[in-house]
Write an enzyme that holds these catalytic residues in place. Sequence first.
Site, short mmCIF file in Angstrom:
data_model
loop_
_atom_site.label_atom_id
_atom_site.label_comp_id
_atom_site.label_asym_id
_atom_site.label_seq_id
_atom_site.Cartn_x
_atom_site.Cartn_y
_atom_site.Cartn_z
N TYR A 1 18.14 -2.54 -19.28
CA TYR A 1 17.27 -1.98 -20.33
C TYR A 1 18.06 -1.82 -21.63
CZ TYR A 1 15.10 -0.41 -15.91
OH TYR A 1 14.60 -0.33 -14.63
N THR B 1 0.81 -1.23 0.00
CA THR B 1 0.00 0.00 0.00
C THR B 1 0.85 1.28 0.00
OG1 THR B 1 -0.15 -0.14 2.40
CG2 THR B 1 -1.94 -1.13 1.16
N GLY B 2 2.17 1.16 0.08
CA GLY B 2 3.02 2.35 0.00
C GLY B 2 3.00 2.93 -1.41
N HIS C 1 27.19 2.49 -7.40
CA HIS C 1 26.90 1.24 -6.69
C HIS C 1 27.92 1.00 -5.60
CE1 HIS C 1 24.65 -0.74 -10.29
NE2 HIS C 1 23.95 0.20 -9.70
N GLU D 1 30.02 -5.41 -13.87
CA GLU D 1 30.72 -4.15 -13.67
C GLU D 1 31.91 -4.37 -12.76
OE1 GLU D 1 27.35 -1.87 -12.27
OE2 GLU D 1 27.84 -2.25 -10.19
N ILE E 1 13.33 -5.12 -4.35
CA ILE E 1 13.57 -3.94 -5.18
C ILE E 1 14.23 -2.83 -4.36
CG2 ILE E 1 12.47 -2.23 -6.68
CD1 ILE E 1 12.16 -5.17 -7.62
N THR E 2 13.91 -2.71 -3.10
CA THR E 2 14.34 -1.61 -2.24
C THR E 2 15.85 -1.35 -2.33
OG1 THR E 2 12.63 -2.31 -0.71
CG2 THR E 2 14.26 -0.74 0.13
N GLU E 3 16.19 -0.05 -2.38
CA GLU E 3 17.59 0.38 -2.43
C GLU E 3 18.00 0.88 -1.05
OE1 GLU E 3 18.17 3.50 -5.27
OE2 GLU E 3 20.22 3.89 -4.63
N LYS F 1 -3.20 -3.38 8.00
CA LYS F 1 -4.16 -3.06 6.95
C LYS F 1 -4.83 -4.33 6.44
CE LYS F 1 -2.44 1.41 5.60
NZ LYS F 1 -1.93 2.29 4.56
#
Lengths: 290, 390
Positions: A159, A17-18, A247, A209, A96-98, A43
């Site tokens: 990508y 929900t964020g 990175h 890399e 996914i969080t950084e 929630k």
Amino acid sequence: MSILVNKDTKVIVQGFTGSEGTFHAQQCMEYGTQIVGGVTPNKGGQEHLGKPVFNTVKEAVSQTGATVSMVFVPPAFVADAVMEAADAGIELAVIITEGAPVKDMQMAKAYATKRGMKTIGPNCPGIITADECKIGIMPGSIFKKGRIGLISKSGTLTYEGANQVCREGFGISTAVGIGGDPIIGLSYKQLLAMFEADNETDAIVMIGEIGGDLEIQAAAFIKENITKPVVAFIAGQTAPKGKRMGHAGAIISGGAGTAAEKMAALEEAGVKVVVSPAEIGKAIKEVLSK
Amino acid sequence: MNIHEYQAKQIFAKYGVPTPRGIVANTPVQAVANAQELGGDIWVVKAQIHAGGRGLGGGVKLARSIEEVRTLASEILGMTLVTHQTGPEGKLVQKVYIEEGADIKDELYLGVVLDRAKEMPVIMASTEGGMAIEDVAHDNPEKIIKIAVDPAIGFQSFHGRELVFGLGITDPMEQKNLISFASKLYKLYMENDAEMIEINPLIKTGKGEFLALDGKMGFDDSALGRHPDIEEMRDISEEDPDEREAAQYGLSYVSLDGEIGCMVNGAGLAMGTMDTINYMGGTPANFLDVGGKANAQTVAKGFEIILKNPNVKAIFVNIFGGIVRCDRIANGILEATKMVDVHVPVIVRLDGTNALEAAEILQNANIANVVAATDLADGAAKAVAAAKQA
């Protein structure tokens, strides 16, 4: 077949929900991913994007039969969320969080491994099986359906790599962004083995890399185990020593982890190594016409 | 984030890791007062900068009298210290650490870092203290012992035994001292979310005690939020002002020696862009990652920072929009050219989400100096050509 995820994969979202969770869950659903619900503590019982919200991952799993979780919780809560997913029997967590602390990820990864849960990331664009299932933040439209597998540490190079492949008339089976943090989940070796076994993948693009030695390990693994053609690009040939390039992993220290070293190891393993991402598509064409 | 030796030693002291006594000073007068407070008849005057190799560069000197402390502190404070880790421009010394002399019988090396392959911290030790550990690793790798410690069990007695037997320490008292030292060091590494600790040299005194003669510490930036006491130790004068300014706008910037300024989204693509420029015969002037939230303001700031570098003859903007929408970047570029005087050619390649709309926006605006490129190779080639013409 493809690898890890397909049109039948049932996915829940932790941090559903964020704002980030909401936006990207919606994008994934529009792509066709089966998002079956999400988890946000306190929630539970609500509905969000037309899907049920649960208080705990255990509840979500038992109610929806989900096997994959997409993790969008804030950095400080990532380890807890990943361990909760592992404890609840989730098979794959896509983080996914950084900015998750490295110490937390050591603990979470060790626990996930013990519980038999695979992880991808953190700090990565996620995973996509073209035209079937997108779990992450990548623009789906770039990934035309095809028979090339792609593994990349970097998000935007995922990508660019896919774009180069598709422009030459090929397409993507599955693309995985593994992230460039010091502690990551699935790495080149495991994913290369999966692509090798996948009958819908003909060739593999590997984008690495500077920093660390994952690419060197991958080269040794390719030499022994991979028969499909591999094209590789290593970013950071022009990066100076001792400087951090964005990175956490992208730093050359003590002469270890340079692009030159990695490129040489990959070439030695029979990989077609290109010096610019702009050459990836042409290289795929070349290795497949052999 | 890195801290100074004197700050690392404050953390060591908090955990009972033995160090010689010392006090930091900003002026020669303070340095003298510190030496008097410490007492004794021999002191070490040590430049405090965030780089190794200070001794060889002339930043660490022995004083045998209070007068000598004054002279050496005056010399070292304000000097620009050049070491193998500072780059040729060196670093300005603004603080000196005055430390009591130590009775050195033996010099060792002890460090804690993350072993990425094992995914756990590893204690590194060597009998070859006082030398650059990179050289030891290269020339005599067998002289470095590595002990991985699983955080799930923490530092155990067997780790300690591996350490002392590995270093050939046979005296029971010395064994006990070193094991206690290492176990405290591991604890403070974990509790403070350190990225690395390096003690070089770790000395053994005539009495068989172990002291951290030097101390380097770096921390995981992602964990600083839960360590306000460490965050407070940040010394901004040690950081590159341009890189710091960029960071405030969410940009990641590193200056380089070349002629073509780069503005790219994503660290990997930014490096890939630099590599492509190089491949096409040009030289990149910087690494600049605008991140996932690029807008007119950040793009303008990016131009401003890039153009501070007088060597820049052209700028290559290379954006592959995923989350970042290209039309927003195009508008950002238009806005930015109004906010900043962009006096060099700007080559723009926008691909991905809403790329067509972006191309239209740029074409309609028709700004002199702004050239559109169709893809990465085209953009890099145009940027290299533009820089050569300038």
